[in-house]
Design a protein around this motif. Structure first.
Motif, mmCIF file in Angstrom:
data_model
loop_
_atom_site.group_PDB
_atom_site.id
_atom_site.type_symbol
_atom_site.label_atom_id
_atom_site.label_comp_id
_atom_site.label_asym_id
_atom_site.label_seq_id
_atom_site.Cartn_x
_atom_site.Cartn_y
_atom_site.Cartn_z
ATOM 1 N N ASP A 154 0.919 -1.293 -0.052
ATOM 2 C CA ASP A 154 -0.156 0.252 -0.053
ATOM 3 C C ASP A 154 0.886 1.195 -0.134
ATOM 4 O OD1 ASP A 154 -1.939 1.815 0.508
ATOM 5 O OD2 ASP A 154 -2.667 1.207 2.126
ATOM 6 N N SER A 155 1.032 1.873 -1.001
ATOM 7 C CA SER A 155 1.935 3.101 -1.416
ATOM 8 C C SER A 155 1.658 4.178 -0.113
ATOM 9 C CB SER A 155 1.785 3.398 -2.569
ATOM 10 O OG SER A 155 0.280 4.057 -3.010
ATOM 11 N N THR A 156 0.436 4.253 0.660
ATOM 12 C CA THR A 156 0.059 5.273 1.281
ATOM 13 C C THR A 156 0.368 5.051 2.890
ATOM 14 O OG1 THR A 156 -2.223 4.686 1.842
ATOM 15 C CG2 THR A 156 -1.816 6.177 -0.129
ATOM 16 N N LYS B 77 7.932 6.261 5.492
ATOM 17 C CA LYS B 77 6.868 5.642 4.671
ATOM 18 C C LYS B 77 7.531 4.234 4.128
ATOM 19 C CE LYS B 77 9.079 8.377 0.928
ATOM 20 N NZ LYS B 77 8.776 9.620 -0.207
ATOM 21 N N VAL B 78 6.865 3.211 3.917
ATOM 22 C CA VAL B 78 7.346 1.762 3.390
ATOM 23 C C VAL B 78 6.697 1.612 2.207
ATOM 24 C CG1 VAL B 78 5.661 0.775 5.164
ATOM 25 C CG2 VAL B 78 7.624 -0.709 3.950
ATOM 26 N N THR B 79 7.490 1.338 0.922
ATOM 27 C CA THR B 79 6.855 1.009 -0.370
ATOM 28 C C THR B 79 7.649 -0.467 -0.918
ATOM 29 O OG1 THR B 79 8.632 2.341 -1.259
ATOM 30 C CG2 THR B 79 6.599 3.594 -0.768
ATOM 31 N N LEU B 80 7.164 -0.650 -1.932
ATOM 32 C CA LEU B 80 7.826 -1.679 -2.824
ATOM 33 C C LEU B 80 8.520 -0.990 -3.948
ATOM 34 C CD1 LEU B 80 4.984 -4.520 -2.805
ATOM 35 C CD2 LEU B 80 7.186 -4.402 -1.665
ATOM 36 N N THR B 81 9.761 -1.452 -4.240
ATOM 37 C CA THR B 81 10.451 -0.980 -5.147
ATOM 38 C C THR B 81 10.103 -1.713 -6.509
ATOM 39 O OG1 THR B 81 12.284 -2.703 -5.132
ATOM 40 C CG2 THR B 81 12.578 -0.859 -3.773
ATOM 41 N N ASN B 82 10.615 -1.509 -7.457
ATOM 42 C CA ASN B 82 10.229 -2.008 -9.082
ATOM 43 C C ASN B 82 10.499 -3.598 -8.832
ATOM 44 O OD1 ASN B 82 9.222 0.391 -9.836
ATOM 45 N ND2 ASN B 82 11.250 0.920 -10.906
ATOM 46 N N GLU B 83 11.654 -3.944 -8.080
ATOM 47 C CA GLU B 83 12.101 -5.207 -7.771
ATOM 48 C C GLU B 83 11.368 -6.136 -7.086
ATOM 49 O OE1 GLU B 83 14.229 -2.522 -7.727
ATOM 50 O OE2 GLU B 83 14.935 -2.487 -9.853
ATOM 51 N N GLY B 84 10.490 -5.497 -6.461
ATOM 52 C CA GLY B 84 9.492 -6.111 -5.519
ATOM 53 C C GLY B 84 10.186 -5.832 -4.024
ATOM 54 N N GLU B 85 11.016 -5.177 -3.691
ATOM 55 C CA GLU B 85 11.835 -5.038 -2.590
ATOM 56 C C GLU B 85 10.989 -3.873 -1.669
ATOM 57 O OE1 GLU B 85 16.724 -6.013 -3.149
ATOM 58 O OE2 GLU B 85 15.699 -4.393 -3.952
ATOM 59 N N ALA C 170 12.912 6.747 -0.791
ATOM 60 C CA ALA C 170 13.086 5.503 0.056
ATOM 61 C C ALA C 170 14.187 4.629 -0.384
ATOM 62 C CB ALA C 170 11.621 4.808 -0.104
ATOM 63 N N GLU C 171 15.365 4.756 0.203
ATOM 64 C CA GLU C 171 16.382 4.082 -0.329
ATOM 65 C C GLU C 171 17.183 2.760 0.612
ATOM 66 O OE1 GLU C 171 19.180 7.366 -0.854
ATOM 67 O OE2 GLU C 171 18.077 7.985 -2.671
ATOM 68 N N SER C 172 16.342 3.044 1.808
ATOM 69 C CA SER C 172 17.067 1.780 2.746
ATOM 70 C C SER C 172 16.118 0.646 2.669
ATOM 71 C CB SER C 172 16.817 2.276 4.205
ATOM 72 O OG SER C 172 17.755 3.436 4.290
ATOM 73 N N LYS C 173 16.758 -0.454 2.215
ATOM 74 C CA LYS C 173 16.061 -1.745 1.749
ATOM 75 C C LYS C 173 16.073 -2.793 2.875
ATOM 76 C CE LYS C 173 16.760 -0.914 -2.986
ATOM 77 N NZ LYS C 173 17.409 -1.346 -4.494
ATOM 78 N N LEU C 174 14.840 -3.354 3.177
ATOM 79 C CA LEU C 174 14.882 -4.580 4.107
ATOM 80 C C LEU C 174 15.660 -5.792 3.516
ATOM 81 C CD1 LEU C 174 13.397 -5.776 6.590
ATOM 82 C CD2 LEU C 174 11.863 -6.677 4.835
#
Length: 280
Positions: free
Chosen positions: A102-104, A125-133, A145-149
């Motif tokens: 959910d992008s919001t 904010k937490v989002t999914l990248t184009n790679e699904g991360e 949003a540059e810090s990835k799980l």
């Protein structure tokens, strides 16, 4: 008070104490050598005490390599940055992935409770990248949003979850002192008021003199040279007035009248001589 009441009171106190110290983040992270530096910073900034005083939260941890980017920063700045990495709810990898879809989705952090967060600095904010991360970023407008799980490090369900992320979350303006604003440029020095030019004093009226009188006669010579008596125009001059004519006609002593008297006396003498010769 009977023994049953005493036992109940003891059990309640024990449960409260147990709940209050449900986990110890320092001991929990101490089991993982890759997070030694991160754990030390939590202790130095006293964030560990604040984390341990809560019942439910999630820590976004940085390994030794990622946390090295914070070295050299003042301890109070490090504390503000790391407090953004503490979420005020329990999130495991499954739950966080659901929110990222959910992008919001916006998450509240420990920094929001300090009272010094400004312009959404206390939210992520937490989002999914184009790679699904799954990626985390500051909720401040324009932040990326540059810090990835990476993975789940440790968890005590519904109390504390430790998730590893790739890099510190960048929060615009968090390095500045709370309430600090850029000082205004000093106002320009007031220049001395421009004085209006003083009017030059009017030249003193010069008394007319013969030297100042024009070479050529003026229509009103009396007004031009009051210091000298105006010359009378000749009787035959066209500029003479009627008064001038009357003055010219009036008899007066002159050299011509003397000459006439001399001639009259001479003539009388001649006549007397002639008469004397005739009488002889």
């Amino acid at each position: 008070m009977d023994s049953r009441a005493i036992s109940t009171a003891f059990l309640v106190n024990f449960l409260l104490l147990s709940a209050a110290s449900a986990f110890n983040v320092t001991k929990l992270l101490g089991q993982f050598p890759d997070f030694t530096n991160f754990n030390d910073l939590l202790t130095q900034t006293k964030l560990a005490d604040e984390i341990n005083s809560r019942l439910t939260l999630t820590v976004l941890a940085l390994d030794n390599g990622a946390v090295s980017s914070l070295s050299g920063k003042p301890l109070d700045v490090v504390k503000r940055i790391l407090s953004v990495h503490v979420l005020l709810d329990y999130y495991d990898t499954k739950k966080i992935a659901t929110l990222a879809s959910d992008s919001t989705s916006v998450l509240t952090t420990l920094f929001q409770t300090t009272g010094i967060a400004m312009n959404q600095q206390g939210f992520l904010k937490v989002t999914l990248t184009n790679e699904g991360e799954v990626a985390f970023g500051s909720a401040v407008k324009g932040a990326q949003a540059e810090s990835k799980l990476v993975r789940s490090v440790a968890a005590q369900p519904y109390n504390i979850s430790v998730l590893q992320i790739t890099s510190p979350i960048q929060v615009p303006g968090i390095d500045s002192k709370p309430g600090h604003s850029t000082p205004l440029a000093p106002p320009p020095k007031a220049s001395a008021p421009v004085q209006s030019p003083k009017k030059a004093p009017a030249p003193a009226a010069k008394s007319p003199s013969k030297a100042d009188a024009p070479a050529s006669p003026s229509p009103n010579p009396a007004a031009d040279s009051p210091a000298s008596s105006p010359p009378k125009p000749a009787a035959d001059s066209p500029d003479a007035t009627d008064d001038d004519d009357s003055d010219a006609a009036a008899p007066g002593p002159s050299d011509d009248s003397g000459a006439s008297s001399g001639r009259f006396i001479g003539a009388a003498t001649v006549l007397a001589v002639i008469s004397s010769f005739l009488a002889l």
